[in-house]
Design a protein around this motif. Structure first.
Motif, PDB file in Angstrom:
ATOM      1  N   GLU A 104      54.523  33.192  39.156  1.00 41.93           N
ATOM      2  CA  GLU A 104      53.572  32.105  38.939  1.00 41.93           C
ATOM      3  C   GLU A 104      52.318  32.310  39.780  1.00 41.93           C
ATOM      4  OE1 GLU A 104      55.586  28.440  39.801  1.00 41.93           O
ATOM      5  OE2 GLU A 104      57.026  28.707  38.164  1.00 41.93           O
ATOM      6  N   LEU A 105      52.527  32.731  41.039  1.00 43.12           N
ATOM      7  CA  LEU A 105      51.380  32.946  41.911  1.00 43.12           C
ATOM      8  C   LEU A 105      50.531  34.119  41.426  1.00 43.12           C
ATOM      9  CD1 LEU A 105      52.946  32.315  45.429  1.00 43.12           C
ATOM     10  CD2 LEU A 105      51.352  30.857  44.195  1.00 43.12           C
ATOM     11  N   LYS A 106      51.177  35.170  40.918  1.00 44.14           N
ATOM     12  CA  LYS A 106      50.423  36.298  40.361  1.00 44.14           C
ATOM     13  C   LYS A 106      49.599  35.841  39.171  1.00 44.14           C
ATOM     14  CE  LYS A 106      53.339  40.205  41.713  1.00 44.14           C
ATOM     15  NZ  LYS A 106      54.253  41.253  41.228  1.00 44.14           N
ATOM     16  N   THR A 107      50.224  35.034  38.316  1.00 45.26           N
ATOM     17  CA  THR A 107      49.504  34.500  37.167  1.00 45.26           C
ATOM     18  C   THR A 107      48.331  33.657  37.640  1.00 45.26           C
ATOM     19  OG1 THR A 107      51.557  34.459  35.903  1.00 45.26           O
ATOM     20  CG2 THR A 107      49.749  33.135  35.055  1.00 45.26           C
ATOM     21  N   ARG A 108      48.569  32.826  38.631  1.00 48.26           N
ATOM     22  CA  ARG A 108      47.506  31.965  39.171  1.00 48.26           C
ATOM     23  C   ARG A 108      46.397  32.814  39.787  1.00 48.26           C
ATOM     24  NH1 ARG A 108      44.344  27.905  38.734  1.00 48.26           N
ATOM     25  NH2 ARG A 108      43.844  26.848  40.679  1.00 48.26           N
ATOM     26  N   VAL A 109      46.788  33.896  40.495  1.00 47.25           N
ATOM     27  CA  VAL A 109      45.794  34.789  41.103  1.00 47.25           C
ATOM     28  C   VAL A 109      44.944  35.426  40.015  1.00 47.25           C
ATOM     29  CG1 VAL A 109      45.525  37.006  42.300  1.00 47.25           C
ATOM     30  CG2 VAL A 109      46.998  35.242  43.265  1.00 47.25           C
ATOM     31  N   GLU A 110      45.600  35.881  38.936  1.00 50.66           N
ATOM     32  CA  GLU A 110      44.849  36.475  37.822  1.00 50.66           C
ATOM     33  C   GLU A 110      43.892  35.453  37.220  1.00 50.66           C
ATOM     34  OE1 GLU A 110      47.744  38.018  35.094  1.00 50.66           O
ATOM     35  OE2 GLU A 110      48.359  39.611  36.468  1.00 50.66           O
ATOM     36  N   GLU A 111      44.370  34.217  37.053  1.00 49.20           N
ATOM     37  CA  GLU A 111      43.504  33.170  36.514  1.00 49.20           C
ATOM     38  C   GLU A 111      42.325  32.933  37.446  1.00 49.20           C
ATOM     39  OE1 GLU A 111      46.058  29.790  36.085  1.00 49.20           O
ATOM     40  OE2 GLU A 111      47.075  30.597  34.306  1.00 49.20           O
ATOM     41  N   LEU A 112      42.617  32.869  38.756  1.00 50.84           N
ATOM     42  CA  LEU A 112      41.542  32.633  39.720  1.00 50.84           C
ATOM     43  C   LEU A 112      40.572  33.812  39.752  1.00 50.84           C
ATOM     44  CD1 LEU A 112      43.493  30.943  42.643  1.00 50.84           C
ATOM     45  CD2 LEU A 112      41.876  29.860  41.071  1.00 50.84           C
ATOM     46  N   GLN A 113      41.094  35.046  39.621  1.00 51.05           N
ATOM     47  CA  GLN A 113      40.208  36.209  39.582  1.00 51.05           C
ATOM     48  C   GLN A 113      39.304  36.146  38.354  1.00 51.05           C
ATOM     49  OE1 GLN A 113      43.011  39.448  39.822  1.00 51.05           O
ATOM     50  NE2 GLN A 113      42.769  39.646  42.042  1.00 51.05           N
ATOM     51  N   GLN A 114      39.871  35.754  37.223  1.00 53.10           N
ATOM     52  CA  GLN A 114      39.057  35.611  36.021  1.00 53.10           C
ATOM     53  C   GLN A 114      38.008  34.512  36.219  1.00 53.10           C
ATOM     54  OE1 GLN A 114      41.867  34.972  32.871  1.00 53.10           O
ATOM     55  NE2 GLN A 114      42.473  37.133  32.771  1.00 53.10           N
ATOM     56  N   GLU A 115      38.418  33.406  36.852  1.00 46.82           N
ATOM     57  CA  GLU A 115      37.485  32.308  37.129  1.00 46.82           C
ATOM     58  C   GLU A 115      36.373  32.787  38.058  1.00 46.82           C
ATOM     59  OE1 GLU A 115      35.857  28.490  37.004  1.00 46.82           O
ATOM     60  OE2 GLU A 115      37.414  29.396  35.750  1.00 46.82           O
ATOM     61  N   VAL A 116      36.759  33.596  39.087  1.00 41.09           N
ATOM     62  CA  VAL A 116      35.764  34.126  40.012  1.00 41.09           C
ATOM     63  C   VAL A 116      34.795  35.038  39.267  1.00 41.09           C
ATOM     64  CG1 VAL A 116      35.460  35.749  41.952  1.00 41.09           C
ATOM     65  CG2 VAL A 116      37.124  33.893  42.119  1.00 41.09           C
ATOM     66  N   LYS A 117      35.324  35.887  38.383  1.00 39.92           N
ATOM     67  CA  LYS A 117      34.451  36.769  37.595  1.00 39.92           C
ATOM     68  C   LYS A 117      33.508  35.940  36.723  1.00 39.92           C
ATOM     69  CE  LYS A 117      37.534  40.756  37.299  1.00 39.92           C
ATOM     70  NZ  LYS A 117      38.392  41.553  36.414  1.00 39.92           N
ATOM     71  N   ARG A 118      34.069  34.937  36.072  1.00 41.37           N
ATOM     72  CA  ARG A 118      33.251  34.068  35.218  1.00 41.37           C
ATOM     73  C   ARG A 118      32.180  33.374  36.049  1.00 41.37           C
ATOM     74  NH1 ARG A 118      32.873  29.063  34.060  1.00 41.37           N
ATOM     75  NH2 ARG A 118      34.712  28.376  35.157  1.00 41.37           N
ATOM     76  N   GLN A 119      32.587  32.842  37.207  1.00 38.11           N
ATOM     77  CA  GLN A 119      31.626  32.168  38.071  1.00 38.11           C
ATOM     78  C   GLN A 119      30.602  33.157  38.616  1.00 38.11           C
ATOM     79  OE1 GLN A 119      33.779  29.955  41.036  1.00 38.11           O
ATOM     80  NE2 GLN A 119      34.431  28.378  39.573  1.00 38.11           N
ATOM     81  N   SER A 120      31.032  34.406  38.891  1.00 35.96           N
ATOM     82  CA  SER A 120      30.086  35.429  39.352  1.00 35.96           C
ATOM     83  C   SER A 120      29.049  35.706  38.274  1.00 35.96           C
ATOM     84  CB  SER A 120      30.820  36.724  39.702  1.00 35.96           C
ATOM     85  OG  SER A 120      31.621  36.559  40.827  1.00 35.96           O
ATOM     86  N   VAL A 121      29.518  35.771  37.021  1.00 31.87           N
ATOM     87  CA  VAL A 121      28.586  35.983  35.916  1.00 31.87           C
ATOM     88  C   VAL A 121      27.630  34.802  35.815  1.00 31.87           C
ATOM     89  CG1 VAL A 121      28.421  36.142  33.388  1.00 31.87           C
ATOM     90  CG2 VAL A 121      30.100  37.533  34.632  1.00 31.87           C
ATOM     91  N   VAL A 122      28.182  33.573  35.927  1.00 35.64           N
ATOM     92  CA  VAL A 122      27.346  32.377  35.853  1.00 35.64           C
ATOM     93  C   VAL A 122      26.357  32.374  37.003  1.00 35.64           C
ATOM     94  CG1 VAL A 122      27.389  29.860  36.098  1.00 35.64           C
ATOM     95  CG2 VAL A 122      29.020  30.985  34.569  1.00 35.64           C
ATOM     96  N   ILE A 123      26.842  32.705  38.217  1.00 33.39           N
ATOM     97  CA  ILE A 123      25.964  32.734  39.398  1.00 33.39           C
ATOM     98  C   ILE A 123      24.901  33.805  39.214  1.00 33.39           C
ATOM     99  CG2 ILE A 123      25.892  33.355  41.860  1.00 33.39           C
ATOM    100  CD1 ILE A 123      28.616  31.901  42.130  1.00 33.39           C
ATOM    101  N   SER A 124      25.336  34.976  38.716  1.00 33.10           N
ATOM    102  CA  SER A 124      24.381  36.065  38.482  1.00 33.10           C
ATOM    103  C   SER A 124      23.332  35.637  37.455  1.00 33.10           C
ATOM    104  CB  SER A 124      25.138  37.301  38.006  1.00 33.10           C
ATOM    105  OG  SER A 124      24.259  38.333  37.694  1.00 33.10           O
ATOM    106  N   ASP A 125      23.818  35.018  36.371  1.00 32.10           N
ATOM    107  CA  ASP A 125      22.870  34.519  35.364  1.00 32.10           C
ATOM    108  C   ASP A 125      21.949  33.464  35.979  1.00 32.10           C
ATOM    109  OD1 ASP A 125      24.000  36.193  33.525  1.00 32.10           O
ATOM    110  OD2 ASP A 125      25.154  34.627  32.481  1.00 32.10           O
ATOM    111  N   GLY A 126      22.529  32.576  36.767  1.00 28.42           N
ATOM    112  CA  GLY A 126      21.726  31.536  37.430  1.00 28.42           C
ATOM    113  C   GLY A 126      20.728  32.152  38.382  1.00 28.42           C
ATOM    114  N   ALA A 127      21.139  33.187  39.111  1.00 28.84           N
ATOM    115  CA  ALA A 127      20.227  33.854  40.038  1.00 28.84           C
ATOM    116  C   ALA A 127      19.103  34.518  39.263  1.00 28.84           C
ATOM    117  CB  ALA A 127      20.992  34.881  40.880  1.00 28.84           C
ATOM    118  N   GLU A 128      19.457  35.144  38.142  1.00 28.03           N
ATOM    119  CA  GLU A 128      18.425  35.782  37.307  1.00 28.03           C
ATOM    120  C   GLU A 128      17.448  34.730  36.779  1.00 28.03           C
ATOM    121  OE1 GLU A 128      16.226  38.662  35.837  1.00 28.03           O
ATOM    122  OE2 GLU A 128      18.011  39.017  37.066  1.00 28.03           O
ATOM    123  N   GLU A 129      18.004  33.582  36.357  1.00 31.66           N
ATOM    124  CA  GLU A 129      17.138  32.507  35.872  1.00 31.66           C
ATOM    125  C   GLU A 129      16.248  32.003  36.998  1.00 31.66           C
ATOM    126  OE1 GLU A 129      19.568  29.435  34.150  1.00 31.66           O
ATOM    127  OE2 GLU A 129      20.241  30.725  32.501  1.00 31.66           O
TER     128      GLU A 129
END
Length: 165
Positions: A104-129
Motif C-alpha cells: 500500500e505504501l509503495k502504491t501511495r509513493v508511486e501516486e505521490l511521485q506521479q502527483e509530484v511530477k504533475r505538480q512539477s509540470v504545473v509549476i514549470s508551466d506556471g514558471a514559464e507563464e
C-alpha cells in the motif's frame, strides 16, 4: 549245640545285615552329602540370582526414572514447540500485514511521485507563464519608460523653451 549253631548263623545273618545296613547308611550319607552340596550350590546360585535380580531391578528403576524424565522433557518440548508454532503463525500474519502495508505504501509513493511530477509540470508551466508575464511587463515598462522619457524630454524641452522666451 544246635542252638549255638542257630545262634551263630543268626549272629552272622545279623552281622551281614549290619554290614549291609552300614554300607547302605554310608551310601545314603554320600547321597545326603551330595544333596547338601547341591543344596549349598543352589543356595549360592539363588543368592547370586537374587543379587542380580536386585541389580536389574535397580537398573530398571533407573531406566524408568530416565524414561519418566524424558517423557517430561518431551512434554515440555511439545509445549515449547506449540508456543513456537503459535508465535510463528503470529509472525506470518504480522509479516503478511506488513507486506500488505508495504504494498500500500509503495502504491501511495508511486501516486505521490506521479502527483509530484504533475505538480512539477504545473509549476514549470506556471514558471514559464510567469517568465512570459515578466517579459511582457518588462516590454510594457520599457514602452512606458521610453514614453515617460519622451514625455519628460518633451516637457523639460518645452520648459526650457518657455524659460528662454
Amino acid at each position: 549245640m544246635e542252638l549255638e549253631r542257630l545262634h551263630a548263623v543268626y549272629e552272622m545273618a545279623l552281622q551281614d545285615e549290619i554290614s549291609r545296613l552300614n554300607v547302605e547308611v554310608a551310601d545314603r550319607n554320600g547321597h545326603v552329602e551330595a544333596v547338601n552340596k547341591d543344596l549349598d550350590s543352589f543356595k549360592l546360585k539363588y543368592d547370586m540370582l537374587m543379587a542380580e535380580k536386585d541389580e536389574l531391578n535397580g537398573r530398571a528403576q533407573t531406566l524408568m526414572a530416565n524414561v519418566s524424565s524424558r517423557d517430561n522433557q518431551i512434554q515440555e518440548m511439545a509445549g515449547h514447540l506449540s508456543r513456537l508454532q503459535t508465535e510463528h503463525e503470529g509472525l506470518i500474519v504480522g509479516s503478511e500485514s506488513a507486506r500488505r502495508l508495504v504494498d500500500e505504501l509503495k502504491t501511495r509513493v508511486e501516486e505521490l511521485q506521479q502527483e509530484v511530477k504533475r505538480q512539477s509540470v504545473v509549476i514549470s508551466d506556471g514558471a514559464e507563464e510567469k517568465r512570459e508575464v515578466i517579459r511582457q511587463l518588462c516590454f510594457s515598462l520599457e514602452h512606458y519608460r521610453s514614453g515617460y522619457q519622451e514625455l519628460r524630454q518633451a516637457f523639460t524641452g518645452h520648459r526650457q523653451r518657455l524659460v528662454c522666451f
